[in-house]
Design a protein around this motif. Structure first.
Motif, PDB file in Angstrom:
ATOM      1  N   UNK A  16      14.538 -26.037  27.724  1.00  0.00           N
ATOM      2  CA  UNK A  16      14.883 -27.437  27.954  1.00  0.00           C
ATOM      3  C   UNK A  16      13.870 -28.304  27.232  1.00  0.00           C
ATOM      4  N   UNK A  17      14.268 -29.539  26.984  1.00  0.00           N
ATOM      5  CA  UNK A  17      13.414 -30.514  26.310  1.00  0.00           C
ATOM      6  C   UNK A  17      13.599 -31.843  27.015  1.00  0.00           C
ATOM      7  N   UNK A  55      13.039 -30.240  34.338  1.00  0.00           N
ATOM      8  CA  UNK A  55      13.637 -29.396  33.311  1.00  0.00           C
ATOM      9  C   UNK A  55      14.597 -28.415  33.974  1.00  0.00           C
ATOM     10  N   UNK A  56      15.750 -28.211  33.350  1.00  0.00           N
ATOM     11  CA  UNK A  56      16.690 -27.209  33.820  1.00  0.00           C
ATOM     12  C   UNK A  56      16.265 -25.854  33.254  1.00  0.00           C
ATOM     13  N   UNK A  57      15.829 -24.958  34.135  1.00  0.00           N
ATOM     14  CA  UNK A  57      15.384 -23.625  33.710  1.00  0.00           C
ATOM     15  C   UNK A  57      16.247 -22.547  34.373  1.00  0.00           C
ATOM     16  N   UNK A  58      17.456 -22.923  34.771  1.00  0.00           N
ATOM     17  CA  UNK A  58      18.336 -21.992  35.472  1.00  0.00           C
ATOM     18  C   UNK A  58      18.629 -20.728  34.692  1.00  0.00           C
ATOM     19  N   UNK A  59      18.685 -20.836  33.363  1.00  0.00           N
ATOM     20  CA  UNK A  59      19.021 -19.659  32.564  1.00  0.00           C
ATOM     21  C   UNK A  59      17.928 -18.594  32.600  1.00  0.00           C
ATOM     22  N   UNK A  60      16.702 -18.959  33.040  1.00  0.00           N
ATOM     23  CA  UNK A  60      15.595 -18.012  33.052  1.00  0.00           C
ATOM     24  C   UNK A  60      15.407 -17.335  34.401  1.00  0.00           C
ATOM     25  N   UNK A  61      16.033 -17.836  35.444  1.00  0.00           N
ATOM     26  CA  UNK A  61      15.817 -17.312  36.795  1.00  0.00           C
ATOM     27  C   UNK A  61      16.957 -16.374  37.151  1.00  0.00           C
ATOM     28  N   UNK A  62      16.636 -15.109  37.358  1.00  0.00           N
ATOM     29  CA  UNK A  62      17.648 -14.104  37.650  1.00  0.00           C
ATOM     30  C   UNK A  62      17.638 -13.659  39.110  1.00  0.00           C
ATOM     31  N   UNK A  63      16.737 -14.179  39.904  1.00  0.00           N
ATOM     32  CA  UNK A  63      16.593 -13.763  41.298  1.00  0.00           C
ATOM     33  C   UNK A  63      15.127 -13.623  41.630  1.00  0.00           C
ATOM     34  N   UNK A 109      26.304 -33.665  31.429  1.00  0.00           N
ATOM     35  CA  UNK A 109      25.566 -33.369  30.207  1.00  0.00           C
ATOM     36  C   UNK A 109      25.637 -31.911  29.787  1.00  0.00           C
ATOM     37  N   UNK A 110      25.553 -30.988  30.729  1.00  0.00           N
ATOM     38  CA  UNK A 110      25.468 -29.580  30.394  1.00  0.00           C
ATOM     39  C   UNK A 110      24.044 -29.080  30.512  1.00  0.00           C
ATOM     40  N   UNK A 111      23.891 -27.783  30.658  1.00  0.00           N
ATOM     41  CA  UNK A 111      22.580 -27.153  30.782  1.00  0.00           C
ATOM     42  C   UNK A 111      22.495 -25.982  29.815  1.00  0.00           C
ATOM     43  N   UNK A 112      21.341 -25.339  29.793  1.00  0.00           N
ATOM     44  CA  UNK A 112      21.173 -24.186  28.909  1.00  0.00           C
ATOM     45  C   UNK A 112      22.117 -23.049  29.268  1.00  0.00           C
TER      46      UNK A 112
END
Length: 812
Positions: free
Chosen positions: A294-295, A307-315, A797-800
């Protein structure tokens, strides 16, 4: 098992030991639209033990104290409530502070404002809630849900809990927006399934900063995280995420900035094999394990950045993040070890669980509009109910930065680096346009040529114009690490004695785009000023580059640009740049720039004055041709129509020393002009949008402070924050609905939309919007005025991890 106990404690703030930080859980159970109703008291009065037979019902203040004894009473008449009452709160505005705030009780209603005395006061009944500490000049809230069962009369006694009293505004107060309120939240939807969501706050276990000029010096515990391009600074954070027992559907990294920057850092996932105690250096800093997650752009002073960091968190597991600077304009954040514990770094994890029950007898039950399932992230759900959604399956962009409609009903979308998109009337698929089709995100050199160097395209704003026409705003090109931004390159290069990089300072600005049978026709607005036009800047002026919002006024044939440093004007029917080589003038350039309601303030260490002006996201046109602009620090009514469309006189009436009254501080600093506020005295407004209504009042959104309604002269009439859909008031976009004079407000950090209609606040969130859109930032809200029916255009807007979407609301 300790974490399971924390997660199960719904509705409470639970602190768990060790490095796992704080978990904050809550459950949203919204079966449809939530409606918020605000009631004013029909009677209120205080009583005083020192004057036991005296009535104070006509006073403008309510008092509560234990010594001498004061108490206050309020009565409300509730009507028009339908649906299930999910929450009710009593709100009073305190004018002084106390360490022991009063308690609220139910009480009888057989008293009158004009005759209530200490001797005749009704006895308190059930204790509802206690306020705790009370701050001066702030709202105080009590949970009174247990006392509000539906329509009818309800009375409250506000009684002391100690000898340190306080004073509140009464219903007779001169400022209407500060009078007592009873706020009732209703669940008005229907269905047989609910979605339970929880937010879990996990604090950082480690945070460090490393310096490029001392590459072998180990980092240590620090109270500040530094990120900068010159001198080189990078910062790293580490979190331990527990097993939450439910799927994690979103994650946000939240950092608190202690100073400002025009271009915030990127966030990357990094390797985990480090800690504060291992002596990390610049040379041994953790390696990136991802591209930029994210930026962020402009960062305000003393404000949260997310910052949206949802794509990095797997559990469950250990996760690390690195903060990398884009530019030389650095920024500092509060670190894990800071004494400012309320502002330390944190991960906000969102879990979701659907709970269904059998429908009531006599029906089969109907799930909320939008379905009960979770659609594929790349394909928005089919049209249903009052909403239609478009996404990548319909050719829309991956990220949606802006959405608008022209007078012919064509929907235009700002699609970032993918370009400009349009859904033409009657079509089902979007068309896409890039530089190859003629978009021009760069200006003209003094000889009329294009600047040298690599060009950069990022469409970040759009406004519909005449049929088939859109005005398009660009973001300027990012510089190399350690170099000035497009706002500063022209001036800083000159000061450094080097040639300025035209691919940077000439990047960005705006286009007018017209559909043709074979493609598009493009006219560029180069938002700069040539040489020998501005006395203080004889070389010319190159400041405006990032166009954040645009407004088109067909009456004055104007297009207005809210931008990074100020705002500017363009001729809406401009034929194109026609200045002869080596010359420049306003007519052949088609623009006039720039104006800002700037103020002087002290820098962060109080040693010198700085000019505060930035981020003019607020742009809205009044019926007489004046234009409202709102920025990070101040707002103004640019009196263009009032002055017979004289741009330069309007500039004087925004910037002149005799026009302090037209530099509006909507959420006031501790001191006003001509005084200069210190960093601690500032309350930056962070305006995110503006909407002029049919009565010429103005609604103003703030990224951090909620909504405010202003009169046509700029007087603040009322504010909203916790009443909005996210419960905080983090507003990213606003729009006025001409059909019922309601105002729409989008949530910046997730939650959906709010709609203020009179004293009612409607929530469009869980159960109304598709689940994968709930936690997206609302990038833009605009009204399609091409027809007679309602069409509210909303940019998600959308996220990663999840593509954005365009929502079109066509309900009541």
């Amino acid at each position: 098992m300790r974490w399971a106990a924390c997660v199960a404690a719904i509705g409470f703030l639970v602190r768990c030991g060790g490095g796992l930080g704080t978990t904050e859980g809550y459950t949203e159970q919204r079966w449809g639209v939530e409606e918020v109703r605000t009631f004013a008291p029909v009677a209120d009065a205080r009583v005083e033990a020192g004057a036991p037979s005296q009535n104070f019902g006509g006073s403008s203040v309510l008092k509560v104290d234990g010594s001498p004894e004061y108490a206050s009473y309020l009565r409300f008449e509730l009507s028009g409530l339908s649906g299930t009452i999910s929450h009710a709160k009593l709100r009073l505005y305190a004018t002084d502070a106390t360490a022991n705030g009063p308690a609220v009780y139910t009480t009888g209603s057989g008293w009158q404002e004009g005759s209530l005395t200490f001797d005749s006061k009704p006895a308190p009944q059930s204790l509802l809630s206690n306020a705790g500490a009370v701050a001066a000049n702030a709202w105080v809230e009590w949970d009174v849900t247990a006392a509000v069962q539906g329509n009818g009369t309800v009375s409250f006694a506000v009684r002391p809990t100690g000898g340190d009293g306080t004073v509140f505004h009464s219903r007779e107060a001169s400022t209407a927006s500060l009078r007592p309120q009873l706020v009732v939240t209703l669940n008005t939807g229907s269905g047989n399934c609910t979605v339970q969501r929880q937010e879990h706050t996990v604090l950082a276990t480690d945070s460090i900063s490393v310096a490029g000029e001392t590459p072998t010096v180990p980092s240590g515990t620090t109270s500040v995280l530094e990120v900068d391009g010159s001198p080189l600074r990078a910062s790293y954070l580490r979190f331990t995420v527990p097993d939450l027992g439910k799927p994690v559907v979103g994650a946000r990294l939240r950092l608190f900035a202690v100073n400002a920057t025009s271009d915030g850092p990127k966030v990357h996932a990094t390797a985990n094999g480090w800690s504060e105690s291992t002596g990390v250096t610049w040379n041994t800093r953790p390696a990136n394990t991802s591209g930029a997650l994210a930026d962020t752009g402009t960062v305000g002073n003393e404000t949260w950045v997310q910052y949206d960091v949802g794509s990095a968190i797997q559990g469950a597991g250990v996760y690390s993040f690195g903060l990398m600077a884009d530019v030389t304009d650095g920024v500092d954040f509060v670190a894990r070890a800071s004494t400012r514990t309320e502002a330390t770094p944190r991960l906000i994890l969102i879990t979701e669980q659907q709970v269904c029950s059998d429908p009531p007898d006599g029906g089969t039950g109907t799930p909320p509009d939008g379905g009960t399932g979770s659609p594929d992230a790349g394909t928005p759900p089919p049209t249903s109910g009052d909403w239609t959604f478009y996404g990548t399956a319909q050719g829309a962009p991956r990220y949606v930065y802006g959405v608008s409609a022209d007078q012919g009903g064509n929907i235009w979308v700002a699609g970032g680096e993918e370009g400009l998109f349009v859904l033409q009337q009657g079509q089902t698929q979007f068309r896409r346009f890039t530089m190859a089709d003629g978009l021009r995100p760069y200006g003209y050199m003094i000889d009329g040529s294009a600047p040298t160097g690599t060009k950069y395209l990022k469409v970040i704003s759009v406004a519909g114009g005449p049929p088939g026409v859109a005005f398009v705003g660009y973001e300027g090109k990012k510089p190399a690490s350690g170099m000035p931004t497009c706002e500063d390159e022209w001036d800083q290069a000159y000061a450094a004695g080097r040639p300025p990089d035209a691919s940077i300072y000439k990047s960005g600005d705006a286009d007018r785009v017209t559909l043709t049978p074979t493609g598009i026709q493009v006219v560029h607005y180069d938002l700069s000023t040539g040489p020998n036009k501005v006395a203080a800047e004889p070389r010319g002026r190159e400041k405006i580059c990032n166009i954040l919002r645009i407004a088109y006024d067909p009456v004055t044939k104007s297009v207005w640009f809210g931008a990074n440093h100020g705002f500017s004007w363009g001729k809406s029917d401009f034929a194109g740049y026609s200045c002869a080589p080596g010359t420049w003038d306003y007519g052949c350039a088609g623009v006039m720039e720039h104006v800002h309601p700037a103020i002087n303030a002290w820098n962060s260490d109080g040693t010198r004055a700085v000019l505060l002006t930035d981020a003019y996201y607020g742009v809205s046109v009044a019926s007489n041709g004046d234009v409202w602009f709102g920025g990070a620090n101040r707002s103004t009514r640019f009196r263009y129509g009032t002055n017979g469309r004289n741009y330069w006189q309007a500039q004087v009436e925004t910037e002149g020393s005799n026009y302090i009254w037209n530099r509006l501080d909507i959420w006031p600093d501790a001191v006003g002009e001509p005084n200069m506020p210190t960093k601690a005295q500032r309350v930056d407004d962070h305006v995110s949008g503006m909407a002029v209504m049919s009565d010429q009042s103005v609604w103003v959104g703030s990224f951090t402070l909620g909504l405010a309604q202003l009169s046509s002269s700029g007087q603040r009439l009322r504010t909203l924050s916790t009443e909005l859909v996210d419960g905080h008031g983090y507003v990213s976009a606003v729009a006025g609905d001409p059909l019922d004079n309601s105002v729409w407000a989008g949530a910046s950090w997730g939650g959906g939309l709010s709609r203020v209609r009179g004293n009612t606040v409607l929530h469009y969130g869980s159960g109304v919007l598709p689940s994968h859109l709930i936690w997206m930032r609302i990038s833009d809200i605009q009204v399609d005025r091409s027809g007679t029916t309602r069409r509210i255009l909303v940019g998600f807007e959308g996220t990663a991890s999840t593509p954005g979407s365009i929502g079109v609301y066509h309900g009541q």
